[in-house]
Design an enzyme around this catalytic site. Structure first.
Site, mmCIF file in Angstrom:
data_model
loop_
_atom_site.group_PDB
_atom_site.id
_atom_site.type_symbol
_atom_site.label_atom_id
_atom_site.label_comp_id
_atom_site.label_asym_id
_atom_site.label_seq_id
_atom_site.Cartn_x
_atom_site.Cartn_y
_atom_site.Cartn_z
ATOM 1 N N HIS A 112 -4.249 -40.860 -84.190
ATOM 2 C CA HIS A 112 -5.582 -40.248 -84.019
ATOM 3 C C HIS A 112 -6.286 -40.282 -85.380
ATOM 4 O O HIS A 112 -7.416 -40.764 -85.501
ATOM 5 C CB HIS A 112 -5.386 -38.831 -83.504
ATOM 6 C CG HIS A 112 -6.622 -38.001 -83.415
ATOM 7 N ND1 HIS A 112 -7.597 -38.216 -82.481
ATOM 8 C CD2 HIS A 112 -7.035 -36.928 -84.145
ATOM 9 C CE1 HIS A 112 -8.562 -37.314 -82.645
ATOM 10 N NE2 HIS A 112 -8.242 -36.530 -83.641
ATOM 11 N N ASP A 132 -12.831 -29.937 -87.159
ATOM 12 C CA ASP A 132 -12.456 -28.908 -86.174
ATOM 13 C C ASP A 132 -10.980 -28.512 -86.301
ATOM 14 O O ASP A 132 -10.457 -27.776 -85.463
ATOM 15 C CB ASP A 132 -12.802 -29.360 -84.744
ATOM 16 C CG ASP A 132 -12.029 -30.589 -84.300
ATOM 17 O OD1 ASP A 132 -11.901 -31.535 -85.107
ATOM 18 O OD2 ASP A 132 -11.525 -30.603 -83.160
ATOM 19 N N HIS A 133 -10.326 -29.000 -87.373
ATOM 20 C CA HIS A 133 -8.920 -28.626 -87.640
ATOM 21 C C HIS A 133 -8.725 -28.093 -89.049
ATOM 22 O O HIS A 133 -7.795 -27.321 -89.288
ATOM 23 C CB HIS A 133 -7.996 -29.824 -87.394
ATOM 24 C CG HIS A 133 -8.026 -30.250 -85.951
ATOM 25 N ND1 HIS A 133 -7.083 -29.849 -85.043
ATOM 26 C CD2 HIS A 133 -8.943 -30.967 -85.267
ATOM 27 C CE1 HIS A 133 -7.414 -30.323 -83.839
ATOM 28 N NE2 HIS A 133 -8.544 -31.002 -83.952
ATOM 29 N N ASP A 161 -3.989 -33.089 -82.346
ATOM 30 C CA ASP A 161 -4.704 -33.984 -81.439
ATOM 31 C C ASP A 161 -3.888 -35.244 -81.123
ATOM 32 O O ASP A 161 -4.460 -36.309 -80.865
ATOM 33 C CB ASP A 161 -6.055 -34.406 -82.047
ATOM 34 C CG ASP A 161 -7.087 -33.286 -82.025
ATOM 35 O OD1 ASP A 161 -6.785 -32.201 -81.499
ATOM 36 O OD2 ASP A 161 -8.189 -33.507 -82.569
ATOM 37 N N HIS A 181 -4.284 -32.396 -89.273
ATOM 38 C CA HIS A 181 -5.043 -33.565 -89.728
ATOM 39 C C HIS A 181 -6.367 -33.107 -90.313
ATOM 40 O O HIS A 181 -6.682 -31.922 -90.295
ATOM 41 C CB HIS A 181 -5.206 -34.606 -88.619
ATOM 42 C CG HIS A 181 -6.005 -34.192 -87.413
ATOM 43 N ND1 HIS A 181 -5.639 -33.159 -86.583
ATOM 44 C CD2 HIS A 181 -7.165 -34.693 -86.895
ATOM 45 C CE1 HIS A 181 -6.529 -33.052 -85.601
ATOM 46 N NE2 HIS A 181 -7.467 -33.970 -85.768
ATOM 47 N N HIS A 220 -6.739 -28.826 -77.997
ATOM 48 C CA HIS A 220 -7.981 -28.807 -77.216
ATOM 49 C C HIS A 220 -7.693 -28.531 -75.742
ATOM 50 O O HIS A 220 -6.641 -28.899 -75.220
ATOM 51 C CB HIS A 220 -8.715 -30.159 -77.292
ATOM 52 C CG HIS A 220 -9.326 -30.439 -78.629
ATOM 53 N ND1 HIS A 220 -10.605 -30.049 -78.963
ATOM 54 C CD2 HIS A 220 -8.827 -31.069 -79.726
ATOM 55 C CE1 HIS A 220 -10.881 -30.435 -80.203
ATOM 56 N NE2 HIS A 220 -9.814 -31.053 -80.691
ATOM 57 N N HIS A 270 -9.632 -33.627 -89.639
ATOM 58 C CA HIS A 270 -10.901 -33.454 -88.922
ATOM 59 C C HIS A 270 -11.454 -32.035 -89.091
ATOM 60 O O HIS A 270 -10.702 -31.064 -89.112
ATOM 61 C CB HIS A 270 -10.727 -33.778 -87.430
ATOM 62 C CG HIS A 270 -10.665 -35.248 -87.150
ATOM 63 N ND1 HIS A 270 -10.171 -35.764 -85.964
ATOM 64 C CD2 HIS A 270 -11.043 -36.314 -87.908
ATOM 65 C CE1 HIS A 270 -10.239 -37.095 -86.010
ATOM 66 N NE2 HIS A 270 -10.764 -37.447 -87.160
#
Ligand code: ZN
Ligand code: FE
Length: 249
Positions: A113, A60-61, A132, A56, A170, A58
């Site tokens: 998400h 942090d991805h 996530d 996805h 995570h 985001h």
């Protein structure tokens, strides 16, 4: 077909994953939380990156996409929403296939998400990279989608074989266990939570998990059992998700 996975911590609580197709020696990374950490891991393994698989958009991805592509020439594959961070070379969605040498990843829509979130499932090795969407004893927050969309996504994951190894993005498990214990008195959950708290005290990861373990103990997957007062399973899930969002403990 054999896929070898290397898992390593990134940022504050993300995991990075490198996956090597042993037949061809080709290597993919699943998401790019931290380009420098991923490059260090590639060097430590003596592996060369050829593919980036994003779950996805985001940061942090997908935040390391541009730097890793510039450094390695790797091809970026992901859902269209990843264009918000770095445009994928190939846009994929539900039902698509991505090859890494002889390893075949099925793309599964796991929106909720984020609207376009996807999972990569290697059926031959029974390995799923779920980003996530599903966590050990948890699930992703509903930042973009609603409870119905997320519930449908979780149903697609629980339809995978019980033995499937689930790599979530995570290390949230101890906090997830504290919430789970507050809504579910099941003995299997209690036993698993004790193992989780002990593992975290030893500094050990609690990821990966399995579909079987999550079906047995994850309060979000067990939502219809935990909320028999709510007839609609997606609404029961939504109620448990809302309770977690407001959980302070
Ligand atoms: Zn996310
Ligand atoms: Fe994340």
């Amino acid at each position: 077909m054999t896929l070898t996975v290397r898992q390593f911590p990134c940022l504050s609580d993300n995991y990075g994953f490198l996956a090597r197709d042993e037949a061809s020696g080709l290597v993919a990374c699943i998401d790019t939380p931290d380009a420098a950490a991923i490059q260090r891991e590639l060097e430590a393994a003596g592996w060369t990156l050829s593919l980036i698989l994003n779950t996805h958009w985001h940061p942090d991805h997908a935040g390391g996409n541009a730097e890793l592509k510039a450094a390695t020439g790797a091809t970026i594959v992901g859902p269209a929403e990843v264009s918000r961070i770095a445009p994928p070379d190939r846009v994929v969605g539900d039902g698509d296939t991505v090859m890494l040498g002889e390893t075949r990843f099925e793309v599964i829509d796991t929106g909720g998400h984020t609207l376009g979130h996807v999972t990569y499932f290697d059926a031959a090795d029974e390995i799923a990279f779920v980003g996530d969407t599903l966590f050990a004893l948890g699930c992703g927050r509903l930042f973009e989608g609603d409870a119905a969309q997320m519930w449908a996504s979780l149903q697609r994951l629980t339809a995978l074989p019980d033995a499937t190894t689930v790599y979530c993005a995570h290390e949230y498990t101890a906090a997830n266990a504290r919430f789970a214990l507050s809504v579910d008195a099941d003995p299997a959950l209690k036993a698993r939570s004790e193992e989780i708290f002990a593992a975290r005290e030893r500094g050990e990861p609690t990821v990966p998990t399995t579909i079987a373990l999550e079906k047995a103990t994850n309060p979000f997957l067990r939502a219809p059992l935990l909320r028999p007062d709510i007839a609609d399973p997606a609404a029961a899930f939504g109620a448990v998700r809302a309770a977690k969002d407001g959980f302070a403990g």
